[in-house]
Design a protein around this motif. Structure first.
Motif, PDB file in Angstrom:
ATOM      1  N   GLY A   1       0.794  -1.219   0.000  1.00 46.69           N
ATOM      2  CA  GLY A   1       0.000   0.000   0.000  1.00 46.69           C
ATOM      3  C   GLY A   1       0.825   1.267   0.000  1.00 46.69           C
ATOM      4  N   GLY A   2       2.130   1.129   0.203  1.00 42.70           N
ATOM      5  CA  GLY A   2       3.002   2.290   0.241  1.00 42.70           C
ATOM      6  C   GLY A   2       3.426   2.771  -1.133  1.00 42.70           C
ATOM      7  N   SER A   3       4.312   3.766  -1.135  1.00 39.71           N
ATOM      8  CA  SER A   3       4.765   4.391  -2.375  1.00 39.71           C
ATOM      9  C   SER A   3       6.279   4.499  -2.402  1.00 39.71           C
ATOM     10  N   LEU A   4       6.810   4.473  -3.598  1.00 37.24           N
ATOM     11  CA  LEU A   4       8.224   4.746  -3.851  1.00 37.24           C
ATOM     12  C   LEU A   4       8.332   5.503  -5.163  1.00 37.24           C
ATOM     13  N   ARG A   5       9.394   6.278  -5.275  1.00 40.64           N
ATOM     14  CA  ARG A   5       9.676   6.978  -6.516  1.00 40.64           C
ATOM     15  C   ARG A   5      11.080   6.620  -6.973  1.00 40.64           C
TER      16      ARG A   5
ATOM     17  N   GLN B   1       6.886   6.888 -10.546  1.00 34.45           N
ATOM     18  CA  GLN B   1       6.168   7.013  -9.288  1.00 34.45           C
ATOM     19  C   GLN B   1       5.310   5.771  -9.097  1.00 34.45           C
ATOM     20  N   MET B   2       5.530   5.075  -7.997  1.00 33.05           N
ATOM     21  CA  MET B   2       4.837   3.813  -7.749  1.00 33.05           C
ATOM     22  C   MET B   2       3.983   3.960  -6.496  1.00 33.05           C
ATOM     23  N   ASN B   3       2.694   3.854  -6.660  1.00 32.54           N
ATOM     24  CA  ASN B   3       1.740   3.957  -5.547  1.00 32.54           C
ATOM     25  C   ASN B   3       1.005   2.636  -5.369  1.00 32.54           C
ATOM     26  N   SER B   4       0.389   2.500  -4.217  1.00 29.34           N
ATOM     27  CA  SER B   4      -0.400   1.290  -3.914  1.00 29.34           C
ATOM     28  C   SER B   4       0.400   0.027  -4.208  1.00 29.34           C
ATOM     29  N   LEU B   5       1.611  -0.001  -3.734  1.00 28.90           N
ATOM     30  CA  LEU B   5       2.505  -1.117  -4.026  1.00 28.90           C
ATOM     31  C   LEU B   5       1.999  -2.417  -3.420  1.00 28.90           C
ATOM     32  N   LYS B   6       2.262  -3.494  -4.139  1.00 31.00           N
ATOM     33  CA  LYS B   6       1.837  -4.837  -3.744  1.00 31.00           C
ATOM     34  C   LYS B   6       3.066  -5.726  -3.600  1.00 31.00           C
TER      35      LYS B   6
END
Length: 115
Positions: free
Chosen positions: A15-19, A81-86
């Motif tokens: 659910g987190g994010s990374l860029r 930009q990566m959101n809602s990571l699984k």
């Protein structure tokens, strides 16, 4: 000679994010389609997203609506930009620059999605 340097990977909870960022040396960046690929353990490298010199984008179905690719030609930089990571997004992510004369890969950056 073009070189690509990636940064921004790491460990993040679901659910987190990374860029991720990819900075290119040399003058060929502006002529290159920039892409992000990933390779999970035991799997083939797959395309995540790409952005053309004109700003057109394309995404793998698995990341549509969650990831956004962008480029800044003035800074020779492409970003993901990566959101809602699984957890299934866990992989080594590679930047690629594809121009009419060559294809160049970065060294990769690890993204781990885990609680």
């Amino acid at each position: 000679q073009v070189q690509l340097v990636e940064s921004g990977g790491g460990l993040v909870q679901p659910g987190g994010s990374l860029r991720l960022s990819c900075t290119a040396s040399g003058t060929i960046f502006i002529m290159s389609t920039m892409g992000w690929y990933r390779q999970a353990p035991g799997k083939q490298r797959e395309l995540v997203a790409y952005i053309t010199t004109g700003g057109g984008t394309n995404y793998a179905d698995s990341v549509k609506g969650r990831f956004t690719i962008s480029r800044d030609n003035a800074k020779n930089t492409a970003a993901l930009q990566m959101n809602s990571l699984k957890p299934e997004d866990t992989a080594v992510y590679y930047c690629n620059a594809k121009s009419p004369v060559r294809s160049t890969w970065g060294q990769g950056t690890q993204v781990t999605v885990s609680s």
